[in-house]
Design an enzyme around this catalytic site. Structure first.
Site, PDB file in Angstrom:
ATOM      1  N   GLU A 175      43.951  43.717  38.345  1.00 55.25           N
ATOM      2  CA  GLU A 175      42.572  44.178  38.201  1.00 55.25           C
ATOM      3  C   GLU A 175      42.030  44.732  39.509  1.00 55.25           C
ATOM      4  O   GLU A 175      41.319  45.744  39.518  1.00 55.25           O
ATOM      5  CB  GLU A 175      41.689  43.034  37.691  1.00 55.25           C
ATOM      6  CG  GLU A 175      41.930  42.686  36.228  1.00 55.25           C
ATOM      7  CD  GLU A 175      41.242  41.406  35.825  1.00 55.25           C
ATOM      8  OE1 GLU A 175      40.632  40.756  36.707  1.00 55.25           O
ATOM      9  OE2 GLU A 175      41.303  41.041  34.633  1.00 55.25           O
ATOM     10  N   HIS A 208      36.148  44.452  29.162  1.00 55.47           N
ATOM     11  CA  HIS A 208      36.186  43.105  28.609  1.00 55.47           C
ATOM     12  C   HIS A 208      35.720  43.047  27.156  1.00 55.47           C
ATOM     13  O   HIS A 208      35.775  41.979  26.540  1.00 55.47           O
ATOM     14  CB  HIS A 208      35.301  42.164  29.448  1.00 55.47           C
ATOM     15  CG  HIS A 208      35.960  41.711  30.710  1.00 55.47           C
ATOM     16  ND1 HIS A 208      36.163  42.547  31.777  1.00 55.47           N
ATOM     17  CD2 HIS A 208      36.473  40.507  31.069  1.00 55.47           C
ATOM     18  CE1 HIS A 208      36.751  41.880  32.749  1.00 55.47           C
ATOM     19  NE2 HIS A 208      36.957  40.641  32.346  1.00 55.47           N
TER      20      HIS A 208
END
EC number: 3.4.26.1
Length: 268
Positions: A175, A208
């Site tokens: 990430e 997300h």
């Protein structure tokens, strides 16, 4: 990410397309087009990262070891190819910061100590409350707790746990590489260095949303509870540290050092 905010990104932030009129005279892309290319490139990276999680068709939940191993492979491939997106962006926009790709992405030794210590200090302050709560709730004293945390057997147990490796190793590293090291250089020439720092988390947050569909698919939550949780998160703030439950088990105590990255490592 030692050079985030360093020379490479400073060169990008001062070399915005609107400050280079000669590129337009040579038929290069205009400022508006450069910004659209930057946003589209970042959106493509985010979609590629999340989409790689679903290339494997499976009816198993995301916490199953087989699913985690397959997703490890997917995100590692996407993360290794993500620097190529930055190179393609440089070719499309014509922006040449005069630094190497690794320096532009933040991999440099200059300024590495303040870049490592200051975020660590902020993280320690953020999690000071939960750590104090754990120390007060845990029946064992500080010496016993440190023995458990530093015990090689506890760390060996963590290293064989697929969920621990996902949340504390693979997800944070990939990430940071995709959503920070690759996106910041592409956004800085368009928005400036300061706004780019606050724009990158937007792409990270949108990535997300796929958790909502997984929770609904496996009936782990309802639409109402998801909306309620999202409202609480917006009201309390995204960076609120998790509450540590009362437990004296070695597994939880050994995970104390790893809670520092658990709030942002739930993708893969």
């Amino acid at each position: 990410m030692a050079a985030l905010g360093g020379d490479g990104l400073r060169l990008l932030s001062v070399s915005r397309p609107e400050r280079q009129p000669e590129s337009a005279a040579l038929g290069g892309p205009g400022p508006g087009l450069c910004c659209w290319v930057s946003v589209f490139s970042c959106l493509s990276l985010a979609c590629s990262y999340v989409g790689s999680l679903y290339v494997w068709k499976s009816e198993l939940p995301r916490d199953h070891p087989a699913v985690i191993k397959r997703r490890f492979t997917s995100v590692l491939v996407v993360s290794s190819l993500s620097p190529l997106c930055v190179l393609l962006w440089r070719e499309l926009t014509g922006i040449q910061p005069g630094t190497s790709l690794l320096t532009l992405m933040g991999f440099r030794l200059e300024g590495i100590f303040p870049a490592a210590l200051l975020p660590l200090l902020l993280t320690m302050i953020l999690f000071l409350g939960p750590l104090m709560q754990l120390s007060m709730d845990c029946p064992c004293d500080l010496a016993d707790g440190l023995k458990v945390v530093l015990a090689p057997r506890s760390w060996a147990r963590c290293l064989t746990d697929m969920r621990w490796l996902r949340n504390q190793v693979i997800a944070p590293l990939t990430e940071e590489l995709v959503f920070r090291a690759c996106m910041l250089p592409m956004l800085a020439p368009c928005t400036g260095l300061g706004p780019a720092v606050f724009t990158c988390p937007l792409f990270f947050g949108v990535a997300h949303f796929h958790h909502i569909f997984e929770q609904l698919r496996f009936r782990q939550s309802s639409v109402g509870s998801i909306i309620l949780s999202a409202g609480r998160a917006c009201r309390c703030g995204h960076s609120r540290p998790p509450r540590l439950q009362r437990s004296s088990s070695p597994t939880q105590l050994s995970s104390v050092p790893t809670l520092l990255s658990s709030s942002s490592a739930q993708d893969t």
